[in-house]
Design an enzyme around this catalytic site. Structure first.
Site, PDB file in Angstrom:
ATOM      1  N   GLY A  47     -68.454 -12.884 -37.022  1.00 25.82           N
ATOM      2  CA  GLY A  47     -67.554 -12.023 -37.785  1.00 25.82           C
ATOM      3  C   GLY A  47     -66.259 -11.634 -37.103  1.00 25.82           C
ATOM      4  CG  ASP A 103     -67.617  -8.204 -38.169  1.00 17.78           C
ATOM      5  OD1 ASP A 103     -68.342  -7.393 -37.543  1.00 17.78           O
ATOM      6  OD2 ASP A 103     -68.082  -9.117 -38.872  1.00 17.78           O
ATOM      7  CG  ASP A 106     -73.083  -0.722 -42.280  1.00 19.37           C
ATOM      8  OD1 ASP A 106     -72.894   0.429 -42.712  1.00 19.37           O
ATOM      9  OD2 ASP A 106     -73.766  -1.566 -42.888  1.00 19.37           O
ATOM     10  CE  LYS A 134     -69.894  -1.356 -44.565  1.00 22.05           C
ATOM     11  NZ  LYS A 134     -70.781  -2.035 -45.518  1.00 22.05           N
ATOM     12  CB  VAL A 156     -65.831  -5.163 -47.089  1.00 24.20           C
ATOM     13  CG1 VAL A 156     -65.550  -3.850 -47.796  1.00 24.20           C
ATOM     14  CG2 VAL A 156     -66.315  -4.891 -45.658  1.00 24.20           C
TER      15      VAL A 156
HETATM   16  P1  IMP Z   1     -74.652  -2.583 -38.022  1.00 23.62           P
HETATM   17  O1  IMP Z   1     -75.598  -3.021 -36.948  1.00 23.62           O
HETATM   18  O2  IMP Z   1     -75.370  -2.080 -39.235  1.00 23.62           O
HETATM   19  O3  IMP Z   1     -73.585  -1.635 -37.558  1.00 23.62           O
HETATM   20  O4  IMP Z   1     -73.993  -3.887 -38.601  1.00 23.62           O
HETATM   21  C1  IMP Z   1     -73.001  -4.584 -38.014  1.00 23.62           C
HETATM   22  C2  IMP Z   1     -72.999  -5.990 -38.538  1.00 23.62           C
HETATM   23  O5  IMP Z   1     -73.465  -6.070 -39.886  1.00 23.62           O
HETATM   24  C3  IMP Z   1     -71.597  -6.519 -38.582  1.00 23.62           C
HETATM   25  O6  IMP Z   1     -71.304  -7.233 -37.414  1.00 23.62           O
HETATM   26  C4  IMP Z   1     -71.579  -7.411 -39.785  1.00 23.62           C
HETATM   27  O7  IMP Z   1     -71.930  -8.723 -39.410  1.00 23.62           O
HETATM   28  C5  IMP Z   1     -72.641  -6.868 -40.689  1.00 23.62           C
HETATM   29  N1  IMP Z   1     -72.072  -6.036 -41.789  1.00 23.62           N
HETATM   30  C6  IMP Z   1     -72.156  -4.700 -41.941  1.00 23.62           C
HETATM   31  N2  IMP Z   1     -71.525  -4.285 -43.043  1.00 23.62           N
HETATM   32  C7  IMP Z   1     -70.997  -5.411 -43.609  1.00 23.62           C
HETATM   33  C8  IMP Z   1     -70.189  -5.639 -44.784  1.00 23.62           C
HETATM   34  O8  IMP Z   1     -69.800  -4.744 -45.548  1.00 23.62           O
HETATM   35  N3  IMP Z   1     -69.855  -6.937 -45.009  1.00 23.62           N
HETATM   36  C9  IMP Z   1     -70.223  -7.967 -44.208  1.00 23.62           C
HETATM   37  N4  IMP Z   1     -70.966  -7.786 -43.107  1.00 23.62           N
HETATM   38  C10 IMP Z   1     -71.357  -6.526 -42.803  1.00 23.62           C
HETATM   39 MG    MG Z   2     -71.215  -9.260 -37.119  1.00 21.63          MG
END
Ligand code: IMP
Ligand code: MG
Length: 181
Positions: A47, A103, A106, A134, A156
């Site tokens: 990403g 990228d 979340d 986010k 997104v």
């Molecule tokens: P986290 O571990 O939940 O913070 O997620 C991070 C990873 O989830 C990012 O590196 C993205 O690859 C993926 N991700 C989280 N939200 C989105 C989104 O809205 N679109 C696409 N990929 C996302």
């Molecule tokens: Mg990622």
């Protein structure tokens, strides 16, 4: 089903112009903060590739680049909470100033795990730069040191971000139509 690139986009959240100005601002700040440091950018695959390639050119001091691939969402849009190293860094980060480039932040699970893994390797410092944040999606406490754009809790795509490995090459960040997934 084949992706219908433009028609699958509900709305644009970050235009090419916004992205360009945001990355320039981040590059200026990072260049000032890391002056006289041994900066190595660590991009998380896949990403971050679009963002890191823009960011490194917006950075006006010497910097090195390396990549790591960790699993996160798979083909779903909901975080699994499991993080595995698929591809590790090529080089040692011992004594170096590491800036992880991502990228999107979340739930915070991916970055908090990666920071913990890399901290064990004795870098001089470790910080995180994410293009998108986010905050409403957070499941674990985590704040990035550098944030490009704060966005609402919507799925997104574009500017490196995918759904099912599609849409990464869109030059803007957009919300995917609910009917697509
Ligand atoms: P986290 O571990 O939940 O913070 O997620 C991070 C990873 O989830 C990012 O590196 C993205 O690859 C993926 N991700 C989280 N939200 C989105 C989104 O809205 N679109 C696409 N990929 C996302
Ligand atoms: Mg990622």
């Amino acid at each position: 089903m084949k992706a219908d690139y433009i028609n699958d986009v509900e709305k644009v959240l970050c235009s090419e112009e916004t992205i360009c100005a945001t990355v320039k601002g981040l590059g200026d700040t990072i260049s000032a903060d890391y002056k006289d440091k041994d900066l190595v950018l660590v991009g998380l695959l896949k990403g971050s590739v679009v963002f890191i390639s823009d960011l490194m050119r917006a950075i006006t001091i010497p910097c090195d680049i390396d990549f790591m691939d960790v699993s996160s969402y798979g083909a779903s849009t909901v975080s699994s909470g499991v993080v595995n190293i698929i591809k590790d860094l090529n080089d040692s980060i011992e004594g170096r100033d590491v800036l992880i480039v991502e990228d999107i932040l979340d739930s915070g699970r991916t970055l908090s795990k990666v920071v913990n893994i890399l901290k064990e390797r004795s870098p001089a410092s470790i910080k995180v730069c994410t293009f998108l944040d986010k905050p409403e999606g957070r499941q674990v406490e985590f704040e990035a040191d550098y944030v490009g754009c704060i966005i609402p809790d919507e799925f997104v795509i574009g500017y490196g971000l995918d759904y099912n490995e599609c849409y990464r090459n869109l030059p803007f960040v957009g919300v995917l139509k609910r009917s697509v997934y």
